[in-house]
Design a protein around this motif. Structure first.
Motif, PDB file in Angstrom:
ATOM      1  N   PRO A  22     114.069  64.664  17.594  1.00 12.24           N
ATOM      2  CA  PRO A  22     114.955  65.556  16.842  1.00 12.24           C
ATOM      3  C   PRO A  22     115.199  66.945  17.569  1.00 12.24           C
ATOM      4  CG  PRO A  22     112.364  65.663  15.939  1.00 12.24           C
ATOM      5  CD  PRO A  22     112.528  64.663  17.054  1.00 12.24           C
ATOM      6  N   ARG A 134     122.913  65.350  19.614  1.00  9.99           N
ATOM      7  CA  ARG A 134     123.500  64.160  20.010  1.00  9.99           C
ATOM      8  C   ARG A 134     124.488  63.680  18.903  1.00  9.99           C
ATOM      9  NH1 ARG A 134     118.489  60.807  19.861  1.00  9.99           N
ATOM     10  NH2 ARG A 134     118.584  59.888  17.947  1.00  9.99           N
ATOM     11  N   LYS A 137     122.075  60.745  14.897  1.00 13.02           N
ATOM     12  CA  LYS A 137     120.854  61.157  14.554  1.00 13.02           C
ATOM     13  C   LYS A 137     119.770  60.291  13.726  1.00 13.02           C
ATOM     14  CE  LYS A 137     123.000  65.590  13.844  1.00 13.02           C
ATOM     15  NZ  LYS A 137     123.424  66.683  12.797  1.00 13.02           N
ATOM     16  N   LEU A 138     120.145  58.895  13.901  1.00 11.45           N
ATOM     17  CA  LEU A 138     119.438  58.025  13.137  1.00 11.45           C
ATOM     18  C   LEU A 138     118.597  57.201  13.895  1.00 11.45           C
ATOM     19  CD1 LEU A 138     121.897  56.810  10.321  1.00 11.45           C
ATOM     20  CD2 LEU A 138     120.250  58.636  10.058  1.00 11.45           C
ATOM     21  N   ASN A 139     117.880  56.248  13.344  1.00 13.26           N
ATOM     22  CA  ASN A 139     116.792  55.504  14.145  1.00 13.26           C
ATOM     23  C   ASN A 139     117.587  54.614  15.467  1.00 13.26           C
ATOM     24  OD1 ASN A 139     114.618  56.184  12.645  1.00 13.26           O
ATOM     25  ND2 ASN A 139     115.250  54.489  11.130  1.00 13.26           N
TER      26      ASN A 139
ATOM     27  N   THR B  80     108.085  59.391  16.058  1.00 16.94           N
ATOM     28  CA  THR B  80     108.409  60.892  16.506  1.00 16.94           C
ATOM     29  C   THR B  80     107.787  61.913  15.549  1.00 16.94           C
ATOM     30  OG1 THR B  80     110.162  60.013  17.456  1.00 16.94           O
ATOM     31  CG2 THR B  80     110.251  62.301  17.055  1.00 16.94           C
ATOM     32  N   LEU B  82     106.937  65.540  13.707  1.00 15.49           N
ATOM     33  CA  LEU B  82     107.537  66.834  13.685  1.00 15.49           C
ATOM     34  C   LEU B  82     106.711  67.766  13.141  1.00 15.49           C
ATOM     35  CD1 LEU B  82     110.509  67.631  14.282  1.00 15.49           C
ATOM     36  CD2 LEU B  82     110.724  67.765  11.738  1.00 15.49           C
ATOM     37  N   TRP B  98     109.821  61.872  11.553  1.00 12.20           N
ATOM     38  CA  TRP B  98     111.093  62.235  11.647  1.00 12.20           C
ATOM     39  C   TRP B  98     112.082  60.833  11.313  1.00 12.20           C
ATOM     40  CZ3 TRP B  98     114.086  66.124  10.847  1.00 12.20           C
ATOM     41  CH2 TRP B  98     115.217  66.225  10.999  1.00 12.20           C
ATOM     42  N   TYR B  99     111.880  59.806  12.041  1.00 13.85           N
ATOM     43  CA  TYR B  99     112.839  58.606  11.962  1.00 13.85           C
ATOM     44  C   TYR B  99     112.468  57.697  11.269  1.00 13.85           C
ATOM     45  CZ  TYR B  99     115.246  60.605  15.980  1.00 13.85           C
ATOM     46  OH  TYR B  99     116.117  61.452  16.768  1.00 13.85           O
TER      47      TYR B  99
END
Lengths: 174, 295
Positions: A22, A134, A137-139, B80, B82, B98-99
């Motif tokens: 992120p 980018r 933004k998702l998986n 990931t 955060l 996050w994801y």
């Protein structure tokens, strides 16, 4: 062949899962121009006429909505970019603007350009900074052209093309 | 490091060059730079001798020994990371994924993953309110704060748009809302909420005495707001793209990371005057609690 495709697909997933986060991306580049800061700033702050030194732009259209100002850049390679002026600070010699939408593979792109005094009164430094994400933004998997690298390449090419052109324009006016 | 025995330091994660700058806040200088895994972002302290950072691109945590400022451990995550917040007395660390729309809980001694909590999309900032025993999580892409008690979701609260940073103190929690240019104040007794205005693209906040300090990434300022009246007091001018903010109680200083300028800015908390900008690594961020005092 099927095994190879499976392997490459697996490799792609591993790589993309690893190669993102992120993370806002940053492009920050500068150029030295042989002219006074006041001269350089008068060109840089001219939001309405930036097409003079944006070599990838074929046309610029200005719109004002209330107190807000926008410009639509028509790109020579095709497509358009809508940008919003976010502020002009004459004391700091800093102009801020953002991409609202357009044919550039970036999201939430905020930019600012500053002019500072160089080594002498007749030298300036212009620095262009862009902060963006980018598109996707998702998986993972990330669709082609929507990854960090595509966003960085796009913004690098914008700034790399613009700054030398700005230098050329101002230094040729003397 | 013998000269740092009584120091207060800031641990600044620099996401652009994969380093942590250790800044002595007494002397206002960088005393050490640590090379980390890729994409360091979050910072938290897990006990009196150790900090942990979250590395977004490498999907790891790394533990930093605060006595010698060496990296002593790496925890591979597979997601990931955060935001992070620790409950020191229980030796627990919450990490937002996050994801995956999850928060993971770790034991900070064994680094075993104890459990996971499903929350809403893009969990980012985390904060733990000790008085109420509540974990608060901002879910950026759903415009809500998730309130968690005993590792179960107790409530979700609507916030402003794009809540990212989270802060809590006493009977209140706050989310900092990037797109709506405000913060949401949540009353932890009755879960009522209201918005307080900030500058453009706010990112994080802290409270000191009766003042709220909010970083405004697109204004290059920190808004100072009266906590009682919610009236705007003044803007502090930082360097470019101020993101995160902390209080150095020992030296009575406000510390702000400037992602755009690769610096931190130090302000006097009494006079609100700038003391110094200090150069760090590239893209300084330090998301979370990043100021530590040797006791």
């Amino acid at each position: 062949m099927k095994k190879l495709v499976v392997f490459l697909t697996a490799l792609f997933f591993v790589f993309t899962a690893f190669a993102h986060g992120p993370t806002p991306q940053k492009v920050q580049k500068s150029v030295k121009i042989a002219a006074s800061p006041a001269t350089v700033w008068s060109v840089v702050k001219d939001f309405d006429n930036a097409n003079k030194w944006l070599p990838f732009v074929s046309d610029i259209k200005i719109e004002t909505k209330g107190e807000e100002k926008f410009r639509t850049l028509t790109l020579k390679k095709g497509g358009k970019v809508l940008e919003k002026l976010k502020g002009i600070d004459d004391d700091l010699m800093k102009i801020k603007f953002e991409i609202v939408e357009g044919d550039v593979p970036v999201a939430d792109c905020n930019m600012y350009i500053t002019v500072t005094k160089g080594a002498n009164d007749n030298e300036s430094e212009v620095q262009w900074t862009a902060r963006f994400y980018r598109v996707y933004k998702l998986n993972p998997p990330i669709p082609e052209g929507q990854d960090d690298e595509s966003a960085l390449n796009a913004m690098n090419s914008v700034v790399d093309a613009a700054l030398p052109e700005l230098k050329k324009l101002i230094e040729s006016q003397k | 490091m013998s000269g740092c025995q009584n120091s207060t330091v800031a641990l600044i994660t620099n996401q652009g060059d994969d380093t942590v700058s250790i800044v002595n806040l007494n002397d206002l200088e960088v005393i050490k730079t640590l090379q980390t895994d890729k994409g360091p972002l979050g910072v938290e302290f897990i006990d009196t001798n150790h900090a942990v950072i979250s590395n977004t691109k490498h999907q790891t945590l790394q533990v930093i020994n605060l006595n010698n400022f060496e990296i002593t451990n790496r925890i591979k995550l597979g997601f990931t990371p955060l935001g992070m917040v620790s409950i020191k007395k229980e030796k627990r660390l919450y990490v937002s994924s996050w994801y995956e729309n999850k928060i993971y809980l770790f034991d900070t001694q064994s680094w075993k993953q104890l459990l996971q909590i499903e929350v809403a999309k893009t969990p980012s900032g985390l904060a733990y309110n000790d008085k109420h025993g509540l974990l608060i999580c901002a879910n950026r892409d759903e415009n809500i704060a998730t309130i968690i008690k005993d590792n179960k979701i107790l409530k979700t609260i609507k916030t402003g748009e794009h809540p990212f940073g989270v802060y809590t103190r006493d009977d209140q929690a706050f989310t900092v809302n990037v797109y709506s240019n405000n913060i949401t104040q949540i009353d932890l007794n009755n879960f009522s909420s209201k918005e307080i205005n900030s500058g453009n693209h706010p990112y994080n906040m802290v409270i000191h005495k009766n003042k709220i300090f909010i970083t405004n990434t697109q204004d290059d300022t920190v808004s100072v707001v009266n906590k009682t009246t919610q009236e705007f007091i003044v803007n502090l001018k930082t360097q470019e793209v101020p993101e995160n903010i902390g209080i150095d109680e020992t030296n009575n200083q406000l510390v702000i990371t400037n992602w755009g300028s690769n610096t931190i800015s130090i302000f006097d908390l009494n006079t609100l005057k700038l003391i110094k900008h200090i150069k760090t690594g590239k893209e300084s961020r330090a998301f979370g609690n990043f100021i530590w005092s040797k006791r």
